[in-house]
Design a protein around this motif. Structure first.
Motif, PDB file in Angstrom:
ATOM      1  N   ASP A  60       0.916  -1.064   0.010  1.00 13.36           N
ATOM      2  CA  ASP A  60      -0.100   0.190   0.018  1.00 13.36           C
ATOM      3  C   ASP A  60       1.014   1.202  -0.132  1.00 13.36           C
ATOM      4  OD1 ASP A  60      -2.216   1.684   0.185  1.00 13.36           O
ATOM      5  OD2 ASP A  60      -2.547   1.335   2.267  1.00 13.36           O
ATOM      6  N   TYR A  63       2.182   2.622   3.355  1.00 12.19           N
ATOM      7  CA  TYR A  63       1.291   2.667   4.394  1.00 12.19           C
ATOM      8  C   TYR A  63       1.225   1.068   5.024  1.00 12.19           C
ATOM      9  CZ  TYR A  63      -0.045   7.318   3.723  1.00 12.19           C
ATOM     10  OH  TYR A  63      -0.107   8.796   3.875  1.00 12.19           O
ATOM     11  N   VAL A 100       1.788   5.250  10.939  1.00 10.85           N
ATOM     12  CA  VAL A 100       0.869   4.272  10.554  1.00 10.85           C
ATOM     13  C   VAL A 100       0.914   3.417  11.705  1.00 10.85           C
ATOM     14  CG1 VAL A 100       0.071   2.969   8.933  1.00 10.85           C
ATOM     15  CG2 VAL A 100       1.594   4.935   8.208  1.00 10.85           C
ATOM     16  N   HIS A 103      -1.941  -0.451  12.034  1.00 15.16           N
ATOM     17  CA  HIS A 103      -1.230  -1.789  11.445  1.00 15.16           C
ATOM     18  C   HIS A 103      -0.006  -1.655  11.198  1.00 15.16           C
ATOM     19  CE1 HIS A 103      -3.331   0.763   8.421  1.00 15.16           C
ATOM     20  NE2 HIS A 103      -2.306   0.581   7.836  1.00 15.16           N
ATOM     21  N   PHE A 144     -10.515  -2.359   1.864  1.00 11.11           N
ATOM     22  CA  PHE A 144      -9.982  -2.556   0.787  1.00 11.11           C
ATOM     23  C   PHE A 144     -10.765  -3.786   0.119  1.00 11.11           C
ATOM     24  CE2 PHE A 144      -5.697  -0.460   1.720  1.00 11.11           C
ATOM     25  CZ  PHE A 144      -6.038   0.873   1.356  1.00 11.11           C
ATOM     26  N   GLN A 167      -1.623  -6.096   5.495  1.00  8.47           N
ATOM     27  CA  GLN A 167      -1.584  -4.817   6.797  1.00  8.47           C
ATOM     28  C   GLN A 167      -2.386  -5.460   7.888  1.00  8.47           C
ATOM     29  OE1 GLN A 167      -3.092  -2.086   3.782  1.00  8.47           O
ATOM     30  NE2 GLN A 167      -1.759  -0.696   4.415  1.00  8.47           N
ATOM     31  N   ASP A 199      -2.283   8.335  10.955  1.00  8.36           N
ATOM     32  CA  ASP A 199      -3.091   7.519  10.046  1.00  8.36           C
ATOM     33  C   ASP A 199      -3.983   6.658  10.582  1.00  8.36           C
ATOM     34  OD1 ASP A 199      -2.815   6.510   7.022  1.00  8.36           O
ATOM     35  OD2 ASP A 199      -2.865   4.463   8.000  1.00  8.36           O
ATOM     36  N   VAL A 200      -5.300   6.895  10.171  1.00  6.66           N
ATOM     37  CA  VAL A 200      -6.630   6.281  10.438  1.00  6.66           C
ATOM     38  C   VAL A 200      -6.819   6.055  12.074  1.00  6.66           C
ATOM     39  CG1 VAL A 200      -7.069   5.100   8.374  1.00  6.66           C
ATOM     40  CG2 VAL A 200      -5.797   3.909   9.785  1.00  6.66           C
ATOM     41  N   GLU A 241      -5.940  11.375  11.457  1.00  7.37           N
ATOM     42  CA  GLU A 241      -6.917  11.072  10.227  1.00  7.37           C
ATOM     43  C   GLU A 241      -8.221  10.277  10.717  1.00  7.37           C
ATOM     44  OE1 GLU A 241      -7.099   8.579   5.909  1.00  7.37           O
ATOM     45  OE2 GLU A 241      -6.131   8.011   7.641  1.00  7.37           O
ATOM     46  N   HIS A 315      -3.348  12.112  -0.860  1.00 11.47           N
ATOM     47  CA  HIS A 315      -2.929  11.149  -1.760  1.00 11.47           C
ATOM     48  C   HIS A 315      -4.103  10.137  -1.948  1.00 11.47           C
ATOM     49  CE1 HIS A 315      -2.639   9.817   2.354  1.00 11.47           C
ATOM     50  NE2 HIS A 315      -2.283   8.660   1.905  1.00 11.47           N
ATOM     51  N   ASP A 316      -5.162  10.173  -1.160  1.00  9.56           N
ATOM     52  CA  ASP A 316      -6.274   9.262  -1.502  1.00  9.56           C
ATOM     53  C   ASP A 316      -7.431   9.684  -2.100  1.00  9.56           C
ATOM     54  OD1 ASP A 316      -4.650   7.357   0.340  1.00  9.56           O
ATOM     55  OD2 ASP A 316      -5.838   8.264   2.284  1.00  9.56           O
TER      56      ASP A 316
END
Ligand code: GLC
Ligand code: CA
Length: 549
Positions: A60, A63, A100, A103, A144, A167, A199-200, A241, A315-316
């Motif tokens: 990814d 990531y 990140v 995961h 995903f 991940q 991240d997330v 995020e 970037h997403d």
């Protein structure tokens, strides 16, 4: 309101793989970024958010981290990284690292250990469950596509992955794991970085057995612990995020008294062109009224508590000028409209590489041209579900993440000056007309609009601290609002449409010189008689408050 350096900042996001290649292997790298720091200084930004540069097998694109203490070979070395931090600092630019930690990669040493046996000391760093009725433990799905559970034959258990199966999710209930993460964060903080983009991060308090992923009951406890053990001791910025955060939740993350994060990315405006309750690939047209309503709610809710981050791109996401503007006839006008609308709001603005020159989406004609794991998984899933290839490609060309990831367009030489070799992802064929070199020689370019907005923010506290008020809520194409600070009011007006728009304000102000505008014809504005060209946008200073007729 609390004064903090990051409230005055403008952040520039670099996706290193696509920014600048320095050695001709077709992949952007850290030396390439160093070469372009003078350009960023000229733009005026004072923070770089660097997408992941750690060691990664790139399932990814970084990531999926296999070693948080090492730099990906393709990107360079730890010496390069140290150099980048120093060189950025010389130009008063803080470097924010991507963190990140929901995961890791399946190639991370912890996961390789964890897989070995149920008794392995690292087993509990990840989330394992027994099969249920011979199948997956429950119905949790991956972002995903497919199930969030992957079977491991060796130990006859499933591990959880909210993203790709390469991940695996970390188990935040495990204290030892959490403190290993904090050690790693301190390693980076000691290098003098300017903070983290997390991240997330809303997922780390998950309760897999209850199928709760975002905003679990212990999420804020973990973040307060993290703050205490790591960045709370430094004057840095942090941005989480949070894909599903409401304004109420955002205040929990970013309230000054909460000791969690500086701010979060909210995505409520980013889902307005998808069908409610469906996925990002199920499209519907944008309603400008809804967009105004969502952004204004966030402005109002975080007026006195918490802090907003402002963005159209990352970037997403697809390129904003292609998504909600016009990337052909009105590319320059609409790109500047988005810039002005966003940078005049209250919060910290983020620019994604290439946005400042109005880079556009690309057109894929075949799935073999796609690189992104999300896109490729969705393609297979929808093909199996009976969607036509044409419909899937149309969705990819509108929303796919590769749109934002094509190489940065520096000049009109071969491969846009990004690489002397073969780029890892094709350069957008429009690079001969849309590139940095060209933008810098044109005083009316999108670049100079961004540069001016950034300069204005540095000297006008009203842009940072002023109160926000939306005007003309129900108007389907006019996006107008005011900012007010210490008796001063600025009026921001945008014609968010491709039609000429006649607008009247009751204010008797007939000869106002704009603070900034995207018009090449209007040198002054008469608020009682406005005839706005497609996407025309301007900002003026007023003597008093006003109303739209
Ligand atoms: C975030 C990143 C995205 C990545 C995902 C999993 O949403 O922005 O690029 O794929 O997290 O790490
Ligand atoms: Ca390279």
């Amino acid at each position: 309101m609390d004064k903090k350096w990051w409230k005055n900042a403008v952040v520039y996001q670099i996706y290193p793989r696509s920014f600048q290649d320095s050695n001709g292997d077709g992949v952007g790298d850290i030396q390439g970024i160093i070469q372009r720091l003078d350009y960023l200084e000229q733009l005026g930004i004072n923070v770089i958010w660097l997408s992941p540069v750690y060691e990664s097998p790139n399932d990814d694109n970084g990531y999926d981290i296999s070693d948080y203490y090492a730099i990906m070979d393709e990107f360079g070395t730890m010496e390069d990284m140290d150099r980048l931090i120093v060189e950025a600092k010389k130009r008063s630019i803080h470097l924010v690292m991507d963190l990140v930690v929901n995961h890791t990669s399946d190639e991370h040493a912890w996961f390789i250990e964890a897989k070995k046996s149920k008794q392995n000391p690292y087993r509990e760093y990840y989330i394992w469950r027994d099969p249920r009725d011979g199948g997956v433990p429950n119905g949790l799905g991956s972002v995903f596509s497919g199930s969030a559970w992957e079977y491991d034959e060796e130990t006859d258990q499933y591990f959880m992955h909210l993203f790709s199966k390469r991940q695996p999710d970390l188990n935040w209930e495990n204290k030892q794991m959490r403190y290993e993460i904090y050690d790693m964060m301190n390693f980076w903080l000691e290098k003098g970085i300017g903070g983290f983009r997390l991240d997330v991060i809303e997922l780390v308090g998950k309760l897999p057995d209850r199928e709760i992923t975002a905003h679990g009951p212990q999420l804020h406890e973990y973040l307060q612990e993290m703050n205490r053990e790591t960045f709370g001791k430094y004057d840095v910025m942090t941005v989480g995020e949070t894909n599903s955060a409401t304004p109420q939740q955002a205040k929990l993350f970013s309230g000054a008294e909460r000791n969690e994060l500086s701010m979060v990315f909210q995505f409520e405006h980013m889902v307005l062109d998808q069908q409610p309750g469906k996925s990002k690939w199920d499209l519907r047209p944008l309603s400008v009224v809804e967009l105004k309503q969502v952004l204004s709610t966030w402005q109002m809710e975080l007026q006195n508590e918490g802090w907003n981050s402002l963005f159209w791109n990352n970037h997403d996401q697809p390129r904003i000028v292609s998504r909600w503007g016009n990337d052909q006839k009105y590319r320059v006008e609409s790109a500047k409209m988005f810039a002005i609308l966003l940078h005049m709001m209250k919060g910290t603005p983020y620019i994604y590489q290439g946005e400042e020159i109005g880079m556009t989406n690309i057109v894929l004609t075949d799935i073999s041209q796609a690189d992104d794991v999300e896109t490729k998984n969705m393609y297979q899933e929808r093909l199996a579900e009976g969607y036509s290839e044409e419909a899937i490609l149309a969705a990819i060309n509108t929303k796919g993440r590769d749109n934002a990831r094509t190489p940065m367009q520096w000049d009109d030489s071969k491969e846009a000056g990004f690489t002397t070799g073969h780029p890892w992802l094709p350069v957008n064929p429009n690079y001969t007309t849309i590139n940095v070199e060209k933008a810098l020689t044109d005083q009316d370019s999108i670049f100079y609009c961004y540069q001016k907005l950034i300069q204005l923010r540095k000297v006008n506290p009203i842009m940072v601290y002023g109160n926000y008020q939306l005007l003309a809520e129900e108007d389907a194409s006019l996006f107008a609002y005011t900012r007010t600070f210490q008796g001063e009011t600025w009026l921001i007006v945008a014609n968010f449409s491709e039609q000429v728009n006649e607008v009247q304000f009751t204010e008797v102000a007939t000869d106002l010189e704009p603070i900034i505008s995207n018009s090449t014809t209007h040198k002054r504005y008469d608020l009682q008689q406005l005839r706005l060209a497609p996407y025309e946008t301007f900002v003026v200073k007023l003597d008093s408050s006003l109303y739209v007729k």
